[in-house]
Write a protein that holds these residues in place. Structure first.
Motif, PDB file in Angstrom:
ATOM      1  N   PHE A 203       0.764  -1.322   0.146  1.00 50.11           N
ATOM      2  CA  PHE A 203       0.052  -0.016  -0.055  1.00 50.11           C
ATOM      3  C   PHE A 203       0.873   1.230  -0.057  1.00 50.11           C
ATOM      4  N   ALA A 204       1.840   1.373   0.684  1.00 50.61           N
ATOM      5  CA  ALA A 204       2.811   2.394   0.895  1.00 50.61           C
ATOM      6  C   ALA A 204       3.559   2.597  -0.712  1.00 50.61           C
ATOM      7  N   LYS A 205       3.790   1.603  -1.211  1.00 53.12           N
ATOM      8  CA  LYS A 205       4.423   1.625  -2.636  1.00 53.12           C
ATOM      9  C   LYS A 205       3.497   2.347  -3.383  1.00 53.12           C
ATOM     10  N   TRP A 206       2.202   1.646  -3.482  1.00 56.00           N
ATOM     11  CA  TRP A 206       1.072   2.310  -4.321  1.00 56.00           C
ATOM     12  C   TRP A 206       1.005   3.747  -4.195  1.00 56.00           C
ATOM     13  N   ALA A 207       0.716   4.197  -2.883  1.00 60.18           N
ATOM     14  CA  ALA A 207       0.581   5.618  -2.377  1.00 60.18           C
ATOM     15  C   ALA A 207       1.807   6.384  -2.980  1.00 60.18           C
ATOM     16  N   SER A 208       2.925   5.980  -3.095  1.00 60.08           N
ATOM     17  CA  SER A 208       4.155   6.788  -3.292  1.00 60.08           C
ATOM     18  C   SER A 208       4.106   6.717  -4.987  1.00 60.08           C
ATOM     19  N   GLU A 209       3.628   5.932  -5.742  1.00 63.66           N
ATOM     20  CA  GLU A 209       3.525   5.918  -7.207  1.00 63.66           C
ATOM     21  C   GLU A 209       2.180   6.605  -7.384  1.00 63.66           C
ATOM     22  N   ALA A 210       1.264   6.877  -6.664  1.00 66.35           N
ATOM     23  CA  ALA A 210       0.291   7.772  -6.957  1.00 66.35           C
ATOM     24  C   ALA A 210       0.556   9.102  -6.905  1.00 66.35           C
ATOM     25  N   ARG A 211       1.337   9.451  -5.905  1.00 67.97           N
ATOM     26  CA  ARG A 211       2.205  10.869  -5.441  1.00 67.97           C
ATOM     27  C   ARG A 211       2.875  11.430  -6.904  1.00 67.97           C
ATOM     28  N   ALA A 212       3.225  10.310  -7.384  1.00 70.42           N
ATOM     29  CA  ALA A 212       4.067  10.701  -8.545  1.00 70.42           C
ATOM     30  C   ALA A 212       3.340  11.002  -9.989  1.00 70.42           C
ATOM     31  N   ALA A 213       2.148  10.915  -9.885  1.00 69.63           N
ATOM     32  CA  ALA A 213       1.378  11.257 -11.002  1.00 69.63           C
ATOM     33  C   ALA A 213       1.404  12.689 -11.518  1.00 69.63           C
ATOM     34  N   GLN A 214       1.075  12.838 -12.764  1.00 71.77           N
ATOM     35  CA  GLN A 214       1.079  14.147 -13.266  1.00 71.77           C
ATOM     36  C   GLN A 214       0.024  14.968 -13.349  1.00 71.77           C
ATOM     37  N   LYS A 215      -1.057  14.465 -12.882  1.00 75.24           N
ATOM     38  CA  LYS A 215      -2.341  15.189 -12.670  1.00 75.24           C
ATOM     39  C   LYS A 215      -2.575  15.632 -11.128  1.00 75.24           C
ATOM     40  N   ARG A 216      -3.313  16.879 -10.999  1.00 77.50           N
ATOM     41  CA  ARG A 216      -3.664  17.459  -9.985  1.00 77.50           C
ATOM     42  C   ARG A 216      -5.363  17.537  -9.627  1.00 77.50           C
ATOM     43  N   LEU A 217      -5.621  17.272  -8.676  1.00 75.41           N
ATOM     44  CA  LEU A 217      -7.276  17.445  -8.420  1.00 75.41           C
ATOM     45  C   LEU A 217      -7.542  18.598  -7.826  1.00 75.41           C
ATOM     46  N   ASP A 218      -7.540  19.935  -8.558  1.00 69.33           N
ATOM     47  CA  ASP A 218      -7.952  21.147  -8.091  1.00 69.33           C
ATOM     48  C   ASP A 218      -9.361  21.345  -8.307  1.00 69.33           C
ATOM     49  N   LEU A 219      -9.742  22.661  -7.792  1.00 71.76           N
ATOM     50  CA  LEU A 219     -11.276  22.832  -8.182  1.00 71.76           C
ATOM     51  C   LEU A 219     -11.909  22.777  -9.461  1.00 71.76           C
ATOM     52  N   PRO A 220     -10.952  23.736 -10.535  1.00 70.97           N
ATOM     53  CA  PRO A 220     -11.538  23.523 -12.041  1.00 70.97           C
ATOM     54  C   PRO A 220     -11.456  21.951 -12.519  1.00 70.97           C
ATOM     55  N   THR A 221     -10.467  21.288 -12.062  1.00 70.58           N
ATOM     56  CA  THR A 221     -10.350  19.742 -12.449  1.00 70.58           C
ATOM     57  C   THR A 221     -11.464  18.925 -12.223  1.00 70.58           C
ATOM     58  N   TYR A 222     -12.049  19.244 -10.804  1.00 70.77           N
ATOM     59  CA  TYR A 222     -13.196  18.639 -10.408  1.00 70.77           C
ATOM     60  C   TYR A 222     -14.177  18.923 -11.135  1.00 70.77           C
ATOM     61  N   VAL A 223     -14.402  20.115 -11.261  1.00 67.20           N
ATOM     62  CA  VAL A 223     -15.675  20.845 -11.858  1.00 67.20           C
ATOM     63  C   VAL A 223     -15.710  19.915 -13.378  1.00 67.20           C
ATOM     64  N   GLN A 224     -14.636  19.827 -14.008  1.00 65.39           N
ATOM     65  CA  GLN A 224     -14.724  18.851 -15.452  1.00 65.39           C
ATOM     66  C   GLN A 224     -14.907  17.615 -15.108  1.00 65.39           C
ATOM     67  N   LEU A 225     -14.249  16.807 -13.908  1.00 66.13           N
ATOM     68  CA  LEU A 225     -14.329  15.682 -13.805  1.00 66.13           C
ATOM     69  C   LEU A 225     -15.973  15.277 -13.268  1.00 66.13           C
ATOM     70  N   GLU A 226     -16.591  16.120 -12.732  1.00 66.80           N
ATOM     71  CA  GLU A 226     -18.026  16.045 -12.333  1.00 66.80           C
ATOM     72  C   GLU A 226     -18.725  15.930 -13.614  1.00 66.80           C
ATOM     73  N   LYS A 227     -18.711  16.400 -14.547  1.00 67.67           N
ATOM     74  CA  LYS A 227     -19.642  16.197 -15.664  1.00 67.67           C
ATOM     75  C   LYS A 227     -19.711  14.788 -16.181  1.00 67.67           C
TER      76      LYS A 227
END
Length: 402
Positions: free
Chosen positions: A256-280
């Motif tokens: 689980f710790a390894k998976w979380a570390s890999e997720a923190r290395a992702a390119q995308k960020r979930l800010d409010l504008p991104t969430y508004v688009q994701l919500e569609k």
């Protein structure tokens, strides 16, 4: 050859052509008949789960079914037995046309179901409290109690159209349609919805619980076995409902710790504008990972204020419930009476002053005493609908048609 001889020969020929079934053929036929039944139950995940909560729920189903069968099986057996014993052709059966009562039979008929109902009630009451989804777990698995200072892993769950968003506040990451849990650790799910009601359900882990917009529900659960399991919505929510699935991976702490570390290395960020688009609304969305999450995003989703200029419901309720004398008397400026309202831009009737509402005639307005109170035989008493006089313009048209 005579007619009877020909018939005898035909029967003999048919007898010779009758196939014989060997034990091997009988076994093959039985296997073919039982194959759909066996294959249909090849994955009884509800009765063989991988989480302690779901296992206790499976035991509850078995105990409840067993208690009910204590009365169902004897009744079914006795029904066949009585029908056979007192059949028309059985002249040895006792014939008692004047029989109408038996104290012993009455005791059996009433006491057995009563005891079963009492047992079911006690079982339901105990399990309802011990398996309350809002209640923190007391144990991780049978014989292994949970330490009082053990901190649960919090995961914030949001049902979107038509996908699932999982936020990990402790790890600072988020995923879409991918849920990863550490094995043998209590997980506290905080669940809500962005639009319509859904149901968060992982059969291998725990029972289903609803996700509703503007509200938060909770679920405490644990997975005790490693592996990949299925999660989905069990409440119809529109066109993309059938593909609203997500994977659930259970792994040890190191994994689980390894998976979380890999997720923190992702390119995308979930800010409010991104969430508004994701919500569609979108369908068949693949798994997505976000390396960071906007602060208090889940609380803003619950408060239905993720778009710029929207006022959160928490602030509205806080101001409406304040001790300001003007608010207590229904006066003052409502929080959501600004220019950026969710839904309609117009001020609702609940937020208007009495003098702003005005008045208008309506069909359900009081019209005095009913005719039945003074004229019991009046024909007007036969109608439960109030019929107002037609306006002059419609009355003229009705007269012209007649």
């Amino acid at each position: 050859m005579s007619y009877f001889a020909a018939q005898h020969r035909g029967v003999a020929d048919m007898t010779m052509r009758t196939p014989t079934f060997s034990p091997m053929r009988l076994r093959a036929a039985a296997a073919a008949l039982l194959a759909p039944v066996l294959l249909g139950g090849c994955d009884l995940v509800v009765m063989n789960p991988s989480g302690d909560v779901a296992r206790q729920q499976a035991h509850l189903i078995l105990w409840s079914t067993g208690l009910m069968l204590l009365i169902i099986i004897p009744v079914m057996v006795l029904t066949v037995l009585f029908a056979w014993k007192y059949r028309h052709g059985n002249e040895d059966a006792e014939y008692a046309p004047d029989w109408d009562h038996s104290t012993g039979l009455e005791l059996i008929i009433w006491s057995a179901p009563l005891m079963i109902i009492i047992a079911l009630g006690a079982l339901t009451w105990i399990s309802t409290h011990s398996l309350d989804p809002y209640r923190p777990l007391a144990r991780i698995e049978p014989g292994k109690m949970l330490a009082k200072n053990a901190k649960p892993l919090e995961i914030q769950v949001v049902s979107l159209d038509w996908k699932w968003l999982f936020i990990y506040p402790e790890q600072g990451i988020a995923t879409v349609n991918e849920l990863v849990l550490p094995m043998n650790r209590q997980v506290r799910f905080r669940i809500t919805s962005s639009s319509v009601m859904n149901t968060f359900y992982v059969p291998a882990m725990a029972g289903m619980i609803y996700s509703m917009p503007g509200m938060e529900t909770r679920l405490h659960a644990v997975l005790n076995k490693p592996g990949r399991f299925d999660g989905f919505s069990a409440n119809y929510s529109g066109a993309g409902f059938s593909d609203m699935h997500f994977t659930v991976d259970s792994m040890d702490d190191a994994g689980f710790a390894k998976w979380a570390s890999e997720a923190r290395a992702a390119q995308k960020r979930l800010d409010l504008p991104t969430y508004v688009q994701l919500e569609k609304p979108s369908e068949k969305v693949p798994a997505i990972r976000y390396a960071s999450v906007a602060p208090e995003l889940f609380d803003r989703i619950v408060g239905m204020c993720t778009k710029p200029g929207e006022t959160c419901m928490q602030a509205t309720m806080m101001q409406d419930g304040s001790k300001d004398p003007r608010r207590a008397s229904g006066h003052g400026t409502p929080v959501n009476n600004g220019g950026h309202m969710r839904g309609s831009e117009a001020k609702g009737a609940l937020l208007k002053e009495p003098e702003e509402k005005g008045s208008s005639p309506h069909r359900n307005a009081p019209r005095g005493a009913a005719p039945g109170s003074s004229e019991p035989g009046s024909q007007a008493n036969r109608s439960m609908t109030s019929i107002d006089p037609l306006p002059a313009i419609f009355a003229g048209r009705a007269a012209a048609r007649s």
